[in-house]
Scaffold this motif. Structure first.
Motif, PDB file in Angstrom:
ATOM      1  N   LEU A   1      -0.929  10.388   4.402  1.00 54.15           N
ATOM      2  CA  LEU A   1      -1.450   9.237   5.135  1.00 54.15           C
ATOM      3  C   LEU A   1      -0.627   8.001   4.825  1.00 54.15           C
ATOM      4  CD1 LEU A   1      -5.231   9.868   4.370  1.00 54.15           C
ATOM      5  CD2 LEU A   1      -3.970  10.541   6.422  1.00 54.15           C
ATOM      6  N   ARG A   2      -0.702   7.022   5.709  1.00 55.48           N
ATOM      7  CA  ARG A   2       0.014   5.755   5.518  1.00 55.48           C
ATOM      8  C   ARG A   2      -0.841   4.643   6.114  1.00 55.48           C
ATOM      9  NH1 ARG A   2       6.223   4.860   6.927  1.00 55.48           N
ATOM     10  NH2 ARG A   2       6.350   5.629   4.822  1.00 55.48           N
ATOM     11  N   CYS A   3      -0.926   3.524   5.380  1.00 55.53           N
ATOM     12  CA  CYS A   3      -1.678   2.378   5.899  1.00 55.53           C
ATOM     13  C   CYS A   3      -0.720   1.436   6.633  1.00 55.53           C
ATOM     14  CB  CYS A   3      -2.414   1.644   4.775  1.00 55.53           C
ATOM     15  SG  CYS A   3      -1.345   0.608   3.745  1.00 55.53           S
ATOM     16  N   ASP A   4      -1.287   0.415   7.258  1.00 51.73           N
ATOM     17  CA  ASP A   4      -0.475  -0.542   8.003  1.00 51.73           C
ATOM     18  C   ASP A   4       0.421  -1.386   7.100  1.00 51.73           C
ATOM     19  OD1 ASP A   4      -2.745  -1.857   6.991  1.00 51.73           O
ATOM     20  OD2 ASP A   4      -2.719  -3.356   8.581  1.00 51.73           O
ATOM     21  N   GLU A   5       0.171  -1.363   5.778  1.00 51.90           N
ATOM     22  CA  GLU A   5       1.036  -2.057   4.819  1.00 51.90           C
ATOM     23  C   GLU A   5       2.122  -1.124   4.269  1.00 51.90           C
ATOM     24  OE1 GLU A   5       0.820  -5.324   3.990  1.00 51.90           O
ATOM     25  OE2 GLU A   5      -0.778  -5.536   5.486  1.00 51.90           O
ATOM     26  N   ARG A   6       2.214   0.078   4.840  1.00 54.12           N
ATOM     27  CA  ARG A   6       3.235   1.091   4.519  1.00 54.12           C
ATOM     28  C   ARG A   6       3.047   1.727   3.138  1.00 54.12           C
ATOM     29  NH1 ARG A   6       7.074   1.810   7.934  1.00 54.12           N
ATOM     30  NH2 ARG A   6       8.695   2.324   6.448  1.00 54.12           N
TER      31      ARG A   6
ATOM     32  N   SER B   1      -9.621   4.361   3.875  1.00 59.42           N
ATOM     33  CA  SER B   1      -8.984   3.133   3.412  1.00 59.42           C
ATOM     34  C   SER B   1      -7.887   3.463   2.414  1.00 59.42           C
ATOM     35  CB  SER B   1     -10.002   2.177   2.784  1.00 59.42           C
ATOM     36  OG  SER B   1     -10.545   2.735   1.623  1.00 59.42           O
ATOM     37  N   CYS B   2      -6.911   2.592   2.355  1.00 56.23           N
ATOM     38  CA  CYS B   2      -5.784   2.753   1.447  1.00 56.23           C
ATOM     39  C   CYS B   2      -6.240   2.502   0.009  1.00 56.23           C
ATOM     40  CB  CYS B   2      -4.685   1.759   1.826  1.00 56.23           C
ATOM     41  SG  CYS B   2      -3.283   1.748   0.688  1.00 56.23           S
ATOM     42  N   PRO B   3      -5.899   3.396  -0.926  1.00 60.10           N
ATOM     43  CA  PRO B   3      -6.296   3.191  -2.313  1.00 60.10           C
ATOM     44  C   PRO B   3      -5.522   2.066  -2.994  1.00 60.10           C
ATOM     45  CG  PRO B   3      -4.921   5.141  -2.142  1.00 60.10           C
ATOM     46  CD  PRO B   3      -5.181   4.664  -0.742  1.00 60.10           C
ATOM     47  N   VAL B   4      -4.438   1.606  -2.387  1.00 63.16           N
ATOM     48  CA  VAL B   4      -3.641   0.548  -2.996  1.00 63.16           C
ATOM     49  C   VAL B   4      -4.110  -0.831  -2.543  1.00 63.16           C
ATOM     50  CG1 VAL B   4      -1.307  -0.412  -3.240  1.00 63.16           C
ATOM     51  CG2 VAL B   4      -1.636   2.054  -3.212  1.00 63.16           C
ATOM     52  N   CYS B   5      -4.197  -1.038  -1.218  1.00 58.30           N
ATOM     53  CA  CYS B   5      -4.521  -2.377  -0.710  1.00 58.30           C
ATOM     54  C   CYS B   5      -5.889  -2.472  -0.048  1.00 58.30           C
ATOM     55  CB  CYS B   5      -3.451  -2.838   0.263  1.00 58.30           C
ATOM     56  SG  CYS B   5      -3.411  -1.908   1.823  1.00 58.30           S
ATOM     57  N   GLY B   6      -6.530  -1.336   0.198  1.00 58.25           N
ATOM     58  CA  GLY B   6      -7.852  -1.358   0.804  1.00 58.25           C
ATOM     59  C   GLY B   6      -7.846  -1.440   2.319  1.00 58.25           C
TER      60      GLY B   6
ATOM     61  N   VAL C   1      -5.474   3.166   8.686  1.00 57.26           N
ATOM     62  CA  VAL C   1      -4.824   4.328   8.087  1.00 57.26           C
ATOM     63  C   VAL C   1      -4.531   5.348   9.174  1.00 57.26           C
ATOM     64  CG1 VAL C   1      -5.161   6.250   6.478  1.00 57.26           C
ATOM     65  CG2 VAL C   1      -5.974   3.967   5.885  1.00 57.26           C
ATOM     66  N   SER C   2      -3.354   5.942   9.112  1.00 57.23           N
ATOM     67  CA  SER C   2      -3.011   7.000  10.063  1.00 57.23           C
ATOM     68  C   SER C   2      -2.278   8.117   9.327  1.00 57.23           C
ATOM     69  CB  SER C   2      -2.140   6.445  11.192  1.00 57.23           C
ATOM     70  OG  SER C   2      -0.941   5.917  10.662  1.00 57.23           O
ATOM     71  N   ARG C   3      -2.191   9.238   9.993  1.00 55.81           N
ATOM     72  CA  ARG C   3      -1.466  10.355   9.393  1.00 55.81           C
ATOM     73  C   ARG C   3       0.022  10.044   9.410  1.00 55.81           C
ATOM     74  NH1 ARG C   3      -4.246  15.539  12.156  1.00 55.81           N
ATOM     75  NH2 ARG C   3      -2.960  14.776  13.828  1.00 55.81           N
TER      76      ARG C   3
ATOM     77  N   PRO D   1      -4.322  -8.861  -5.205  1.00 57.21           N
ATOM     78  CA  PRO D   1      -3.216  -8.187  -4.528  1.00 57.21           C
ATOM     79  C   PRO D   1      -3.671  -7.034  -3.645  1.00 57.21           C
ATOM     80  CG  PRO D   1      -3.358  -7.427  -6.778  1.00 57.21           C
ATOM     81  CD  PRO D   1      -4.405  -8.506  -6.621  1.00 57.21           C
ATOM     82  N   PHE D   2      -4.921  -7.062  -3.202  1.00 61.28           N
ATOM     83  CA  PHE D   2      -5.452  -6.043  -2.303  1.00 61.28           C
ATOM     84  C   PHE D   2      -6.570  -6.655  -1.483  1.00 61.28           C
ATOM     85  CE2 PHE D   2      -7.519  -5.606  -6.450  1.00 61.28           C
ATOM     86  CZ  PHE D   2      -8.847  -5.797  -6.114  1.00 61.28           C
ATOM     87  N   ARG D   3      -6.888  -6.002  -0.379  1.00 60.00           N
ATOM     88  CA  ARG D   3      -8.007  -6.444   0.449  1.00 60.00           C
ATOM     89  C   ARG D   3      -9.267  -5.721   0.009  1.00 60.00           C
ATOM     90  NH1 ARG D   3      -5.405  -5.123   6.034  1.00 60.00           N
ATOM     91  NH2 ARG D   3      -3.318  -5.582   5.356  1.00 60.00           N
TER      92      ARG D   3
END
Length: 162
Positions: A6-11, A34-39, A43-45, A154-156
């Motif tokens: 998976l990849r979030c919009d923040e890459r 949700s992204c575990p790094v930035c929240g 998220v997409s495949r 540093p995350f949402r």
């Protein structure tokens, strides 16, 4: 079970297991990923290599739909043979996950009420407690100018209050 890259919009790249492709589609459609790094909940495949059967027709051990990407080569040592001092991406992502965990365990999420509540605590109108939430840049600057101790995260936040 199926594993998706998976990849979030923040890459930020990460992986997760799902009961099925339709289970992934249902969670993604409901905005429950949700992204575990930035929240981020965008998220997409990500592009995945297919799992290839090993000799004898068996799938690689532990694989359920994607082949493991080869690990990047280790960073070259800095001049003089010493190891680099900058953390690697996995180390940074792990530290961000740990920071998120500590903030979520020890502070209350107040959403868009952050600036109002932070100012009220600073003025003594509300009892002191650890909070985090959302605010506009101008509100954050105003808080800092008034001596209210605030820091950007540093995350949402993972969740939004209704």
């Amino acid at each position: 079970m199926i594993r998706y890259a998976l990849r979030c919009d923040e890459r930020h790249d990460f992986e997760s297991w799902f009961q099925s492709a339709s289970a992934y589609d249902a969670l993604a459609g409901a905005g429950r990923l949700s992204c575990p790094v930035c929240g981020s909940d965008k998220v997409s495949r990500a592009l995945m290599a297919p799992a290839l059967a090993a000799r004898g027709g068996a799938a690689p051990a532990g694989e359920g739909g994607a082949a493991e990407a080869p690990a990047p080569p280790p960073a070259a040592p800095a001049a003089g043979g010493s190891s680099p001092t900058e953390p690697t991406r996995p180390e940074v992502e792990k530290a961000l996950r740990e920071l998120r965990r500590k903030v979520e365990e020890n502070a209350d999420y107040v959403g868009g009420e952050f600036a109002r509540q932070a100012r009220a605590m600073h003025l003594g109108d509300l009892p002191q407690r650890a909070i985090y939430g959302d605010t506009k840049p101008a509100e954050a600057r105003s808080l800092l100018e008034d001596g209210v101790p605030v820091l950007p995260l540093p995350f949402r936040p993972r969740r939004k209050l209704s």
